[in-house]
Design a protein around this motif. Structure first.
Motif, PDB file in Angstrom:
ATOM      1  N   ARG A   1       0.826  -1.208   0.000  1.00  0.00           N
ATOM      2  CA  ARG A   1       0.000   0.000   0.000  1.00  0.00           C
ATOM      3  C   ARG A   1       0.860   1.257   0.000  1.00  0.00           C
ATOM      4  O   ARG A   1       1.794   1.392   0.784  1.00  0.00           O
ATOM      5  CB  ARG A   1      -0.926  -0.008   1.232  1.00  0.00           C
ATOM      6  CG  ARG A   1      -1.922   1.155   1.279  1.00  0.00           C
ATOM      7  CD  ARG A   1      -3.057   0.839   2.235  1.00  0.00           C
ATOM      8  NE  ARG A   1      -2.596   0.624   3.604  1.00  0.00           N
ATOM      9  CZ  ARG A   1      -2.589   1.553   4.553  1.00  0.00           C
ATOM     10  NH1 ARG A   1      -2.998   2.777   4.281  1.00  0.00           N
ATOM     11  NH2 ARG A   1      -2.174   1.269   5.767  1.00  0.00           N
ATOM     12  N   GLY A   2       0.541   2.165  -0.894  1.00  0.00           N
ATOM     13  CA  GLY A   2       1.271   3.414  -1.005  1.00  0.00           C
ATOM     14  C   GLY A   2       2.538   3.326  -1.837  1.00  0.00           C
ATOM     15  O   GLY A   2       3.197   4.341  -2.075  1.00  0.00           O
ATOM     16  N   LEU A   3       2.891   2.124  -2.300  1.00  0.00           N
ATOM     17  CA  LEU A   3       4.130   1.949  -3.051  1.00  0.00           C
ATOM     18  C   LEU A   3       3.875   1.414  -4.457  1.00  0.00           C
ATOM     19  O   LEU A   3       4.361   1.969  -5.450  1.00  0.00           O
ATOM     20  CB  LEU A   3       5.077   1.006  -2.300  1.00  0.00           C
ATOM     21  CG  LEU A   3       6.492   0.860  -2.860  1.00  0.00           C
ATOM     22  CD1 LEU A   3       7.217   2.199  -2.850  1.00  0.00           C
ATOM     23  CD2 LEU A   3       7.278  -0.173  -2.035  1.00  0.00           C
TER      24      LEU A   3
ATOM     25  N   GLY B   1      11.360  -4.052  -8.908  1.00  0.00           N
ATOM     26  CA  GLY B   1      10.437  -3.032  -8.447  1.00  0.00           C
ATOM     27  C   GLY B   1      10.774  -2.593  -7.040  1.00  0.00           C
ATOM     28  O   GLY B   1      11.572  -3.227  -6.340  1.00  0.00           O
ATOM     29  N   HIS B   2      10.155  -1.527  -6.592  1.00  0.00           N
ATOM     30  CA  HIS B   2      10.516  -0.925  -5.301  1.00  0.00           C
ATOM     31  C   HIS B   2      10.221  -1.825  -4.115  1.00  0.00           C
ATOM     32  O   HIS B   2      10.829  -1.661  -3.052  1.00  0.00           O
ATOM     33  CB  HIS B   2       9.806   0.423  -5.153  1.00  0.00           C
ATOM     34  CG  HIS B   2      10.303   1.461  -6.127  1.00  0.00           C
ATOM     35  ND1 HIS B   2      11.527   2.069  -6.016  1.00  0.00           N
ATOM     36  CD2 HIS B   2       9.738   1.977  -7.263  1.00  0.00           C
ATOM     37  CE1 HIS B   2      11.708   2.913  -7.013  1.00  0.00           C
ATOM     38  NE2 HIS B   2      10.629   2.884  -7.787  1.00  0.00           N
ATOM     39  N   VAL B   3       9.320  -2.790  -4.262  1.00  0.00           N
ATOM     40  CA  VAL B   3       9.053  -3.701  -3.142  1.00  0.00           C
ATOM     41  C   VAL B   3      10.287  -4.509  -2.780  1.00  0.00           C
ATOM     42  O   VAL B   3      10.419  -4.988  -1.647  1.00  0.00           O
ATOM     43  CB  VAL B   3       7.881  -4.655  -3.474  1.00  0.00           C
ATOM     44  CG1 VAL B   3       6.568  -3.892  -3.574  1.00  0.00           C
ATOM     45  CG2 VAL B   3       8.162  -5.443  -4.750  1.00  0.00           C
TER      46      VAL B   3
END
Length: 350
Positions: free
Chosen positions: A218-220, A318-320
């Motif tokens: 969430r938010g990312l 990805g940023h995760v």
């Protein structure tokens, strides 16, 4: 049978499919396994090629090993004749590798099977749940090595089912995620054979998750895209629009992409995906040999090679991939919180 084999040398004197459940359990417990047999099934050959075990074809000195195991011969020759009875095929998606991640329905199907036709990445320990008389057919496809064609697999499914048997097609991950499962269902339908599909835990989500990486957060990031790396960008058989993938804003999960990872990274960078994008590669997810490499897009190929990562592995772009769940790390990566005994299919030497 329960054996304390952690750190001990174990000799297995059987190279057949029935030995795989025991070998897989020994490896999970940290044993140094040697298989001594003139020939081995494809799944054991694959483990040898991946340096998970040692395979020797010549006789060995049994006294050099801490434990020697002789497999009990399967009872397939005495299997009842079910000709005339309605056969059935059940496709079981068996998850990323740890048998603890097989669904309840999947285990029930294995327990009831007359024939189990298993893939290279199936959780072979799950064969311990099968009836002693169940026939095990190894159809592993070794990359650039021994392989069973899809046509032959389809033929086996239909042939056994028409003989009145309950056939379980045991596949890693989920049967419909790059698993050719629907091809097998279609082949059975064309032959008038009834099928059931038991969904499995897909490694596209489970692999990152077991490394502490969510595919969304969430938010990312609000989505994830799963692609096959079986063929590289630009290959005539590739249907993936890499520029669109780079612009998607989703987490990119690549399955079957260890060999083609350099070309995939090059295509994404050429499509203006930031070279600093966090990335990770998870190999052997859920197994004792699990490895995790965290990097960035610019350094992912070099870092993966330096770690000696081989297939099977899942790449996350990805940023995760930069998220870190510690100090809850041990909890989030515990796929098997309870120990399981080594399958009781072996007897100690005389």
């Amino acid at each position: 049978m329960e054996l304390n084999v952690t750190g001990r040398s174990v000799l297995v004197l059987d190279g057949g499919p029935r030995a795989i459940a025991t070998v897989a359990a020994l490896l999970r417990e940290g044993a140094a396994v040697t298989v001594a047999a003139p020939t081995v099934c494809a799944a054991l050959e694959d483990l040898a090629l991946r340096r998970r075990l040692t395979w020797v074809t010549a006789p060995v000195d049994e006294g050099c090993f801490d434990v020697v195991l002789r497999a009990v011969a399967p009872l397939t020759a005495d299997a009842p004749d079910r000709t005339g009875r309605a056969g059935h095929v059940t496709l079981v998606g068996a998850g990323p590798g740890d048998p603890g991640l097989v669904t309840v329905a999947g285990r029930a199907a294995i327990e009831q099977a007359d024939v189990i036709i298993a893939d290279r990445l199936a959780p072979w320990e799950a064969l311990a749940w099968a009836r002693p008389e169940a026939e095990v057919v190894d159809v592993a496809k070794i990359p650039y090595g021994r392989s069973t064609s899809q046509e032959e697999i389809n033929r086996l499914l239909v042939e056994h089912a028409r003989a009145g048997r309950h056939v379980v097609r045991l596949k890693g991950g989920d049967s419909y995620v790059f698993g050719r499962g629907f091809e097998e269902v279609a082949a059975c339908a064309d032959a008038g054979v009834a099928t059931t599909v038991v969904p499995g835990v897909t490694s596209s989500v489970a692999g990152p998750e077991l490394a502490g990486i969510p595919v969304t957060h969430r938010g990312l990031v609000q989505g994830f895209t799963v692609v096959s790396g079986h063929v590289p960008p630009g290959h005539p058989d590739s249907s993936i629009d890499y520029p669109a993938l780079a612009r998607s804003g989703t987490t990119i999960v690549v399955l079957m992409g260890v060999r083609t990872l350099p070309a995939i990274v090059e295509a994404l960078i050429a499509a203006d995906l930031d070279e600093g994008t966090p990335c990770a590669v998870v190999a052997d997810a859920s197994l004792a040999s699990q490895q995790v490499v965290r990097s960035t897009l610019a350094h992912l190929v070099a870092d993966t090679a330096a770690a000696g990562i081989g297939a099977p592995a899942v790449a996350v772009i990805g940023h995760v991939a930069a998220l870190d769940p510690r100090p809850a790390w041990a909890v989030m990566t515990a796929a098997t919180p309870f120990p399981r005994p080594i399958p009781a299919m072996v007897v100690p030497p005389c």
